[in-house]
Scaffold this motif. Structure first.
Motif, mmCIF file in Angstrom:
data_model
loop_
_atom_site.group_PDB
_atom_site.id
_atom_site.type_symbol
_atom_site.label_atom_id
_atom_site.label_comp_id
_atom_site.label_asym_id
_atom_site.label_seq_id
_atom_site.Cartn_x
_atom_site.Cartn_y
_atom_site.Cartn_z
ATOM 1 N N LYS A 117 10.979 29.830 21.698
ATOM 2 C CA LYS A 117 12.033 29.992 21.337
ATOM 3 C C LYS A 117 12.198 30.294 19.832
ATOM 4 O O LYS A 117 11.163 30.176 19.298
ATOM 5 N N THR A 138 16.710 20.936 2.883
ATOM 6 C CA THR A 138 15.850 20.821 3.920
ATOM 7 C C THR A 138 14.381 20.474 3.556
ATOM 8 O O THR A 138 13.901 20.597 2.303
ATOM 9 N N CYS A 155 10.155 19.633 10.538
ATOM 10 C CA CYS A 155 11.301 20.028 9.794
ATOM 11 C C CYS A 155 12.215 19.066 9.780
ATOM 12 O O CYS A 155 12.645 18.353 10.981
ATOM 13 N N PRO A 208 15.158 19.083 13.744
ATOM 14 C CA PRO A 208 14.984 19.996 14.830
ATOM 15 C C PRO A 208 13.781 20.718 15.098
ATOM 16 O O PRO A 208 13.652 21.433 16.159
ATOM 17 N N ALA A 209 12.606 20.195 14.761
ATOM 18 C CA ALA A 209 11.192 20.573 14.870
ATOM 19 C C ALA A 209 10.496 19.506 14.399
ATOM 20 O O ALA A 209 10.706 18.829 13.469
ATOM 21 N N ARG A 252 19.012 15.707 10.417
ATOM 22 C CA ARG A 252 18.715 16.336 11.623
ATOM 23 C C ARG A 252 17.099 16.659 11.616
ATOM 24 O O ARG A 252 16.629 16.899 10.702
ATOM 25 N N PHE A 296 14.894 27.100 14.665
ATOM 26 C CA PHE A 296 16.118 26.409 14.767
ATOM 27 C C PHE A 296 17.115 27.070 13.693
ATOM 28 O O PHE A 296 16.745 27.648 12.739
ATOM 29 N N SER A 297 18.349 26.814 14.149
ATOM 30 C CA SER A 297 19.532 27.455 13.316
ATOM 31 C C SER A 297 20.030 26.555 12.349
ATOM 32 O O SER A 297 19.988 25.380 12.655
ATOM 33 N N GLU A 339 20.556 19.770 22.355
ATOM 34 C CA GLU A 339 20.023 20.687 21.306
ATOM 35 C C GLU A 339 18.379 20.282 21.334
ATOM 36 O O GLU A 339 17.574 20.886 20.604
ATOM 37 N N ASP A 340 18.280 18.937 22.118
ATOM 38 C CA ASP A 340 16.822 18.587 21.884
ATOM 39 C C ASP A 340 16.273 18.169 20.222
ATOM 40 O O ASP A 340 15.415 18.593 19.773
ATOM 41 N N GLU A 341 17.244 17.457 19.642
ATOM 42 C CA GLU A 341 17.088 17.218 18.334
ATOM 43 C C GLU A 341 17.477 15.651 17.792
ATOM 44 O O GLU A 341 18.380 15.173 18.575
ATOM 45 N N GLU A 372 4.938 25.776 18.286
ATOM 46 C CA GLU A 372 6.274 25.802 17.149
ATOM 47 C C GLU A 372 6.117 26.620 15.856
ATOM 48 O O GLU A 372 4.960 27.168 15.643
#
Lengths: 218, 281
Positions: free
Chosen positions: B71, B192, B174, B170-171, B168, B74-75, B138-140, B9
């Protein structure tokens, strides 16, 4: 501490150091506890961990007859059951949500917490009055060596420092530290109290130096 | 030990604006690393042994990984939206699991007690039902329709308002928070929480913001967020155990904690267990 087969009592704090409406952390051989006194004056001891998210309850706050966790305000009664979850004001918390509690006794200006279920009440300290508490970075044997006296089975040690007699009630803490409650004979004067307070500070320095030497010399 | 699934990650390792040509030393998942900027202006991250690690510059921060990221980072589409102010809040070191830091960020029920008179106040303690889901594509983890009464929701808010939130994850370390934007009701402010895992029980927290706020000074915006995170730190450093318990039984969730429940489930599903405690002790 006074031991019998089922448990023993630990002197965790002086009554004067726990005013109504406050909570403090304390330590016994059974672990960390949150020691608190309700607004009406009742003393209680619970495990120092809120079961919701693991926050220390000794960081919490007392309102009325309950102790609340500082994280989400969950409040607990003296007997440990959760009374209120502020995120869900309409919900009656199920009986399964509770904190472990310990028996508490308060006598002669000292608060005792039970580890296990002692059969006998905590030792009597009749004729003595509590002066102050302090933590020494030294174990019980080292404090005994520094004061030139032995503690009895209740943890009470009679120290004759310089001119006056004082009584030290010793309670083992974590990391080889010792909580020391200083008691004086009931007929003491202001002069006695000041000199005892100074004497116990010099005993602390002595004991801590001796402990440091002992650890250094292995 | 528990690092494998989280090795690949991306993690924040510093503010890009603060990185210099002379390397500064930090750590990532127990591995000492060094961060600097090269002659070409790109960030360089290496282990102290000299192994060059993957790196990126995104959202004000340098990102790296001690593994082999499969990957991209994340955006956050709002990060490219014109008119927003980007706020590098800085760093707060916290002696807790990086996962506990994220879980606390996802929690609103503590606002009246920990961020008293700022993000919440008694008697407004009720947490209304909200929606939580793990989005498979999205796997979130997402929580939406989260509403809470706040005395001072943002530096730009005057007086109490009911704020709406979306969260959200996303990681694993995070989270991105979308929050009612007082000066521009049709948009969301973005706040964030980027957490750098130094060890399983120690982390550097790097909050970052993308706001519509042309009024407040940068200093005040930073102070506001730092106040909030320092209040959180007093909680995070006093939770027992320090690691996040993933097995049921150790802690008691309620309906208000559904985001945390989903986050823990998602972590477990992916074996994201660096900073987690798996067996109740």
């Amino acid at each position: 501490m006074s031991a019998d087969t089922t448990g023993f009592w630990t002197p965790v704090a002086l009554s004067a150091d726990l005013p109504s409406g406050t909570v403090i952390p304390a330590h016994t051989r059974a672990g960390s506890i949150a020691l608190w006194r309700s607004d009406s004056g009742r003393v209680a001891a619970s495990a120092d961990r809120c079961p919701h998210r693991g926050m220390r309850l000794s960081y919490g706050f007392v309102r009325g007859e309950t102790l609340s966790c500082i994280y989400h305000g969950w409040s607990y009664t003296q007997t440990g059951n959760c009374l209120r979850i502020p995120a869900h004001p309409g919900l009656t918390p199920p009986d399964t949500i509770r904190v472990a509690t310990h028996l508490v006794e308060e006598a002669d200006g000292v608060i005792w917490v039970a580890v296990g279920e002692p059969v006998h009440p905590p030792p009597k300290l009749e004729g003595l009055v509590a002066l102050r508490s302090l933590t020494m970075h030294a174990d019980v044997t080292t404090i005994e060596a520094a004061s030139g006296a032995k503690s009895d089975e209740t943890g009470l040690l009679k120290a004759t420092q310089q001119y006056d007699t004082m009584w030290l009630l010793l309670s083992e803490q974590e990391q080889g530290h010792t909580l020391v409650h200083v008691l004086l004979d009931g007929d003491n004067t202001l002069g006695h109290r000041i000199s005892a307070s100074r004497a116990v500070e010099s005993l602390r320095r002595c004991a801590e130096d001796l402990q440091a030497r002992r650890s250094r010399d292995g | 030990m528990a690092k494998e699934a989280m090795l690949d990650e991306w993690y924040p390792v510093g503010l890009f604006s603060q990185v210099k040509t002379t390397a500064y030393k930090t750590a990532l998942m127990g591995e000492p690393i060094e961060v600097s900027v090269g002659a070409d202006g790109n960030a360089i991250v290496t282990t102290s042994g000299g192994r060059v690690l993957s790196s990126r510059v995104r959202y004000g921060h340098v990102w790296s990984s001690i593994g082999d990221p499969q990957k991209e980072i994340f955006s956050i589409p709002e990060a490219d939206q014109p008119g927003r102010r980007f706020v590098d809040v800085g760093v707060v070191r916290v002696r807790c699991s990086p996962l506990r830091a994220v879980e606390n960020f996802l929690d609103i029920a503590h606002f009246p007690f920990v961020h008293t008179d700022i993000l919440g106040a008694e008697p407004h303690t009720e947490v209304q039902n909200y929606k939580v889901e793990i989005r498979d594509v999205e796997d979130e983890v997402w929580a939406t329709q989260v509403k809470f009464y706040q005395p001072q929701a943002a530096k730009s808010a005057s007086g109490g308002i009911t704020t709406e939130y979306m969260y959200r994850v996303p990681a694993p370390t995070c989270s991105v928070l979308y929050k009612t934007c007082p000066p521009r009701p049709s948009e969301w402010d973005v706040i964030t929480l980027f957490v750098q895992p130094l060890a399983e029980d120690l982390c550097d927290v790097w909050p970052w913001m993308a706001l519509f706020d042309d009024e407040t000074s940068m200093t005040d915006l930073i102070h506001f967020q730092q106040t909030i995170f320092l209040q959180d730190r007093s909680i995070l450093e006093n939770q027992i155990p320090r690691l996040l318990p993933l097995d049921p039984g150790m802690e008691i969730p309620t309906r208000a904690d559904l985001t945390s429940v989903a986050y823990r489930r998602w972590l477990k599903r992916h074996n994201y267990t660096y900073g987690a405690q798996l067996v109740a002790q």
